[in-house]
Design an enzyme around this catalytic site. Structure first.
Site, PDB file in Angstrom:
ATOM      1  N   CYS A 347      10.957  19.450  28.411  1.00 26.22           N
ATOM      2  CA  CYS A 347       9.719  18.346  27.575  1.00 26.22           C
ATOM      3  C   CYS A 347       9.001  17.809  27.287  1.00 26.22           C
ATOM      4  O   CYS A 347       7.553  17.458  27.642  1.00 26.22           O
ATOM      5  CB  CYS A 347       9.719  17.472  29.179  1.00 26.22           C
ATOM      6  SG  CYS A 347       9.633  16.203  29.770  1.00 26.22           S
ATOM      7  N   CYS A 350       6.398  15.310  28.622  1.00 22.09           N
ATOM      8  CA  CYS A 350       4.776  15.635  29.356  1.00 22.09           C
ATOM      9  C   CYS A 350       4.014  16.257  29.552  1.00 22.09           C
ATOM     10  O   CYS A 350       3.184  16.748  29.510  1.00 22.09           O
ATOM     11  CB  CYS A 350       6.113  16.082  30.444  1.00 22.09           C
ATOM     12  SG  CYS A 350       7.393  15.341  31.381  1.00 22.09           S
ATOM     13  N   ASP A 351       4.603  17.572  28.316  1.00 18.18           N
ATOM     14  CA  ASP A 351       3.921  19.616  27.810  1.00 18.18           C
ATOM     15  C   ASP A 351       2.816  18.706  26.805  1.00 18.18           C
ATOM     16  O   ASP A 351       2.860  19.822  26.497  1.00 18.18           O
ATOM     17  CB  ASP A 351       4.542  20.381  28.077  1.00 18.18           C
ATOM     18  CG  ASP A 351       5.371  20.279  29.714  1.00 18.18           C
ATOM     19  OD1 ASP A 351       5.290  19.866  30.969  1.00 18.18           O
ATOM     20  OD2 ASP A 351       6.419  21.150  29.755  1.00 18.18           O
TER      21      ASP A 351
END
Length: 524
Positions: A347, A350-351
């Site tokens: 992701c 997200c990361d």
């Protein structure tokens, strides 16, 4: 961090259902953000007479921190940091759930949680920009509330960079116990519970509150899957006056993991979680029995279909519409699982922030891969896109955008062989240059895997005909090889995996099932 008047008005309406006091207890702290935390909590508490804010006179914390208490007891839920961004919803739901209000986990999940061994301590490291974190945080909060001796700390990684480095965290959410990470990344409630059982063990002597092998009843139509195709199929079916049930792990399916959606016709822009919430709201407006956090174990294909669930429950239906979608495909190479959350990610939204100023690779040259590379290019120092084929498969407008960015490059004809690390995190990709048949290595700080989808069709293996890729083969009316079983969306051979197409196919499957039902009844 004050809340605006319109949000406070919304919260007043949401919290109107509270009938017992929930206490927000904050620690003393000299951190510069402490006043922001107190201001936010004070605003939240002002929206209901049943939300009480108080200071813990006995505790101090190096960072803003508070916990929830109910009926004089610590609930087990602690927030370390200020739960803004995506985590603000987690705070609101924690307050509601503490008072046994809002959407609660059902009895089947509760029984499994209560069987977990005692005195469990879990820390969840999150980022306020992470879309996958709230689902895990909210699930663990609910589990802490029903377990009785589980503590769950939600920790904003921005406040504890030393801990992040020490634990080797490069992705969120990351779950830690006893200073050891036992999971990183998105995970469904069912898989999370299975992981908790494996990590902490279970007490076999715990008596379930309800008998297993529960009969959920008979329905005219059973929809398996809760994404766009499933929601569409269920709504179209119930509008025909049929009794309808839905079995799903979560409403929204993979849509939950999608950032920006700009091609859902008539909706200029939306985001996955918002669309999932709207699907849920639409389904909930009809008399559709929704069984969430469930997986199908086996489908029996007699005239009246019998369906066994992994939970031990069972039900029957005249017709089944399968809309289980697909999941992200894994590389399946050495190092991928070993370094998940420590340099391997799926992701970028997200990361990506963990790789600010670093060099990363994106593996996959389709739309998702190129979009990920474009997004990451705005955060990291350098992005290298690695593609197996000799050209990128993404839309040309995306490819042109990627090539126009100064900190991106593309490697084609590259077969990824191995992800190499130093025991703590990834530092290289080993790949074969297919044009020269030569082994090469690429130094990177992180790898984002974006190589397409795998159909969630395993439970129907040996039941209906499938393609070599595991897609359920359907005809022009979404019929499978078994009469009475239909399929729609990304799990099928229907080309082009798009939300708008899945919605249309779900409607088509429902109409076909109804049409076949009419002809079958007329024949009798």
């Amino acid at each position: 961090m004050s809340l605006d008047s319109s949000l406070k008005e919304q919260l007043s309406s949401v919290f109107a259902v509270l009938d017992k006091n929930v206490e927000l207890v904050y620690e003393n702290s000299s951190h510069e953000d402490q006043n922001d935390l107190i201001e936010m909590l004070r605003d939240v508490a002002s929206t209901s007479s049943h939300i009480v804010l108080r200071k813990n006179e006995n505790g101090t914390s190096p960072m803003p921190q508070f916990h929830l208490e109910y009926e004089g007891k610590h609930t087990g839920i602690t927030f370390k940091g200020i739960p803004g961004g995506h985590e603000f919803t987690s705070l609101i739901l924690a307050i509601l759930n503490t008072n046994r209000k809002g959407k609660l986990i059902d009895s089947v999940i509760v029984d499994r949680v209560k069987r977990l061994n005692k005195n469990i301590k879990i820390q969840t490291y999150i980022s306020l920009t992470c879309e996958n974190c709230p689902e895990v945080v909210q699930a663990l909060n609910q589990m802490a509330l029903v377990h009785g001796s589980m503590s769950h700390e939600i920790i904003d990684g921005g406040y504890v960079q030393d801990d992040i480095q020490k634990l080797g965290i490069q992705g969120v959410p990351s779950l830690v116990t006893n200073s050891k990470m036992f999971h990183s990344g998105r995970i469904s409630v069912l898989d999370l519970l299975t992981k908790l059982e494996a990590t902490f063990g279970v007490d076999e002597n715990t008596t379930p509150s309800e008998p297993v092998n529960k009969n959920l009843g008979h329905f005219d139509v059973l929809v398996i899957g809760g994404g766009p195709a499933g929601a569409s199929a269920a709504i179209y079916s119930v509008r025909k006056g049929l009794s309808v049930a839905m079995i799903t792990e979560k409403i929204g399916g993979q849509v939950q993991e999608t950032k920006g959606i700009e091609n859902l016709i008539s909706v200029t822009y939306t985001e996955g979680p918002q669309l999932a919430a709207q699907l849920n709201q639409h389904v909930a407006s009809y008399p559709i029995r929704v069984f969430e956090n469930r997986r199908v174990k086996k489908v029996h294909t007699e005239k009246v279909k019998a369906i066994e669930l992994e939970s031990g429950e069972h039900l029957t239906a005249d017709s089944i519409i399968v809309t289980t979608g697909a999941k992200w495909r894994e590389l399946g190479v050495e190092g991928e699982k070993e370094y998940l959350g420590r340099g391997v990610a799926y992701c970028p939204h997200c990361d990506g922030p963990f790789y600010k100023g670093k060099k990363v690779a994106v593996i996959g040259g389709g739309n998702s891969g190129v979009e990920a590379a474009i997004d990451l290019a705005g955060i990291v120092r350098e992005v290298v896109l690695v593609e197996y084929n000799d050209s990128l498969k993404a839309d040309q407008i995306l490819v042109d955008k990627l090539k126009s960015m100064p900190n991106t490059s593309i490697i084609t004809n590259a077969r990824t062989e191995k992800l190499i690390g130093d025991g703590q995190k990834v530092n290289q990709i080993e790949y074969t240059d297919r044009s020269l048949n030569k082994l090469e290595k690429l130094d990177v700080d992180g790898v984002f895997v974006q190589i397409g989808l795998v159909p969630n069709s395993q439970f129907l293996k040996d039941t209906v005909n499938m393609s070599k890729f595991g897609e359920i083969i359907v005809d022009e009316k979404c019929r499978t090889s078994i009469p009475g079983i239909y399929a729609a969306g990304d799990v099928t051979t229907t080309p082009y995996k798009q939300i708008v197409i899945a919605m249309g196919e779900g409607a088509k499957a429902a109409l076909a099932a109804f049409e076949d039902r009419i002809y079958q009844n007329a024949a009798h």
